[in-house]
Design a protein around this motif. Structure first.
Motif, mmCIF file in Angstrom:
data_model
loop_
_atom_site.group_PDB
_atom_site.id
_atom_site.type_symbol
_atom_site.label_atom_id
_atom_site.label_comp_id
_atom_site.label_asym_id
_atom_site.label_seq_id
_atom_site.Cartn_x
_atom_site.Cartn_y
_atom_site.Cartn_z
ATOM 1 N N LEU A 140 0.678 -1.150 0.027
ATOM 2 C CA LEU A 140 0.128 0.178 0.197
ATOM 3 C C LEU A 140 0.940 1.177 0.120
ATOM 4 O O LEU A 140 0.482 2.185 -0.789
ATOM 5 N N GLU A 141 1.918 1.240 0.704
ATOM 6 C CA GLU A 141 2.952 2.471 0.814
ATOM 7 C C GLU A 141 3.446 2.738 -0.486
ATOM 8 O O GLU A 141 4.115 3.936 -0.709
ATOM 9 N N VAL B 10 4.256 7.187 -2.035
ATOM 10 C CA VAL B 10 5.485 7.336 -2.525
ATOM 11 C C VAL B 10 5.640 7.474 -3.889
ATOM 12 O O VAL B 10 6.153 8.531 -4.299
ATOM 13 N N TRP B 11 5.293 6.571 -4.604
ATOM 14 C CA TRP B 11 5.313 6.592 -6.071
ATOM 15 C C TRP B 11 4.372 7.266 -6.900
ATOM 16 O O TRP B 11 4.711 7.723 -8.077
ATOM 17 N N TYR B 12 2.983 7.025 -6.450
ATOM 18 C CA TYR B 12 1.924 7.446 -7.283
ATOM 19 C C TYR B 12 1.604 9.056 -6.971
ATOM 20 O O TYR B 12 1.655 9.847 -7.805
ATOM 21 N N VAL C 284 -9.493 -3.248 -3.584
ATOM 22 C CA VAL C 284 -9.110 -1.812 -3.257
ATOM 23 C C VAL C 284 -7.552 -2.180 -2.952
ATOM 24 O O VAL C 284 -6.693 -1.266 -3.264
ATOM 25 N N GLN C 285 -7.174 -3.004 -2.077
ATOM 26 C CA GLN C 285 -5.639 -3.068 -1.715
ATOM 27 C C GLN C 285 -4.694 -3.325 -2.955
ATOM 28 O O GLN C 285 -3.752 -2.583 -2.910
ATOM 29 N N LYS D 56 -2.054 -0.583 -4.674
ATOM 30 C CA LYS D 56 -0.689 -1.035 -5.018
ATOM 31 C C LYS D 56 -0.189 -0.837 -6.338
ATOM 32 O O LYS D 56 0.847 -0.609 -6.822
ATOM 33 N N VAL D 57 -1.307 -1.247 -7.147
ATOM 34 C CA VAL D 57 -0.763 -1.309 -8.641
ATOM 35 C C VAL D 57 -0.483 -0.221 -9.307
ATOM 36 O O VAL D 57 0.372 0.186 -10.074
ATOM 37 N N LEU D 58 -1.291 0.845 -8.595
ATOM 38 C CA LEU D 58 -1.041 2.315 -8.998
ATOM 39 C C LEU D 58 0.495 2.665 -8.638
ATOM 40 O O LEU D 58 1.078 3.386 -9.513
#
Length: 332
Positions: A142-143, A147-149, A268-269, A273-275
């Motif tokens: 999830l994190e 951070v990235w998106y 949702v989880q 994550k995928v984004l």
């Protein structure tokens, strides 16, 4: 080129005196690459996995291939292995993915086959064999999103209040995920990793398998980042899975509404994550091919957040990162 020469040298030693050809078969989001190996004296092709040991470990793949194969799922057979250099030779399950093959006319039958294979895998589940899909791993995934998106891809700096609210939502999501019954989880059970084959489907890319929430692979399959189906179709397929799973004594919820809620929250989880993963692939690894798939992932995530009040803080953040476009039309 050096890596390719290393592979060529190993293959020449494994198949002395035989003329062969290597052609790219596919690549994935990791450092692994795949080649189709053909021979001048044999019509049967093979697949070579190139997994550089500095980045990848072939042993989990081998272990899960044995587990899933023993369950009755159609997975590649390991023909030769070179763990020191990171090469595997596998049986070839064909070149047509579900993503390429699916149409409205064949979707029901192909997904029925996919659910049959998934149930085989789930029925063979037992604890202590695969890594646990525990709170730490779910939260670490999830994190990737903030951070990235949010920060890297959208250039948004969250306030302290937004960060606190987001992590409160993350805790709630993981609580729901961890309350589910547990089975073997493929972790990427979707249209790009299922092959049209005999028996159908061929199952690929399972090396990250874990022991965790029962609905995870269902969310991967029916909330697929690469292909979209209307909800009435996916609900029908989920209901058929649920009925079959209950008849086979899989640990599904007795109430379909509770089962469906688990599936929604698991989605949702996964989509959060995928984004994060798609953004990281672009910004860190220079792979822009996944950017086109972000809108569908956002669609799934937004729809789920609209349905559950506990996810409203996440919905507000999505309105900041990706505002809804309202179209105003006039008719005369």
């Amino acid at each position: 080129m050096e890596r390719r020469q290393q592979l060529q040298t190993w293959l020449a030693a494994e198949f002395p005196g035989r003329a062969f050809d290597l052609a790219p078969a596919s690549a994935d989001a990791s450092f692994r690459r795949y080649f189709r190996l053909t021979f001048a004296d044999d019509p049967v092709s093979l697949i070579v996995m190139d997994a550089p040991p500095s980045h990848e470990d072939c042993r989990p793949y081998i272990k899960v291939a044995e587990l899933f194969g023993a369950s009755g799922a159609h997975v590649p057979r390991i023909v030769r292995q070179n763990l020191e250099e990171g090469f595997l030779i596998l049986s070839d399950l064909g070149s047509t993915t579900y993503l390429q093959a699916l149409t409205k006319d064949n979707a029901h039958n192909l997904y029925a086959d996919a659910l049959g294979a998934l149930i085989c895998i789930q029925k063979s589940s037992r604890p202590g064999v695969l890594p646990e899909y525990d709170r730490e791993l779910l939260m670490r995934e999830l994190e990737l999103f903030p951070v990235w998106y949010v920060a890297r891809h959208k250039g948004i700096t969250l306030t302290e209040q937004q960060t606190r609210q987001l992590y409160e939502v993350f805790d709630r999501i993981v609580d729901v995920n961890l309350a589910e019954p547990k089975v073997f989880v493929h972790r990427d059970y979707h249209s790009r990793n299922l092959m049209l084959s005999e028996p159908n489907p061929g199952v690929l890319d399972f090396q990250d398998a874990v022991y965790g929430p029962l609905s995870y692979d269902l969310a991967s399959l029916f909330k697929d980042a690469y292909i979209h189906w209307e909800e009435d179709f996916t609900l029908d397929m989920l209901a058929r899975y649920w009925e079959t799973a209950r008849a086979l004594d899989l640990p599904v919820r007795e109430d379909f509404a509770e089962f469906h809620r688990d599936y929604e929250w698991m989605g949702v989880q996964r989509h959060i994550k995928v984004l994060g993963i798609f953004a990281r692939l672009y910004h860190r690894d220079g792979k822009d091919g996944y950017l086109k798939d972000m809108p569908l992932v956002l669609h799934y995530l937004r729809k789920a957040c609209e349905r559950y009040g506990e996810l409203r803080p996440l919905l507000r953040l999505l309105e900041q990162t990706d505002p809804t476009v309202t179209e105003v039309g006039y008719s005369f």
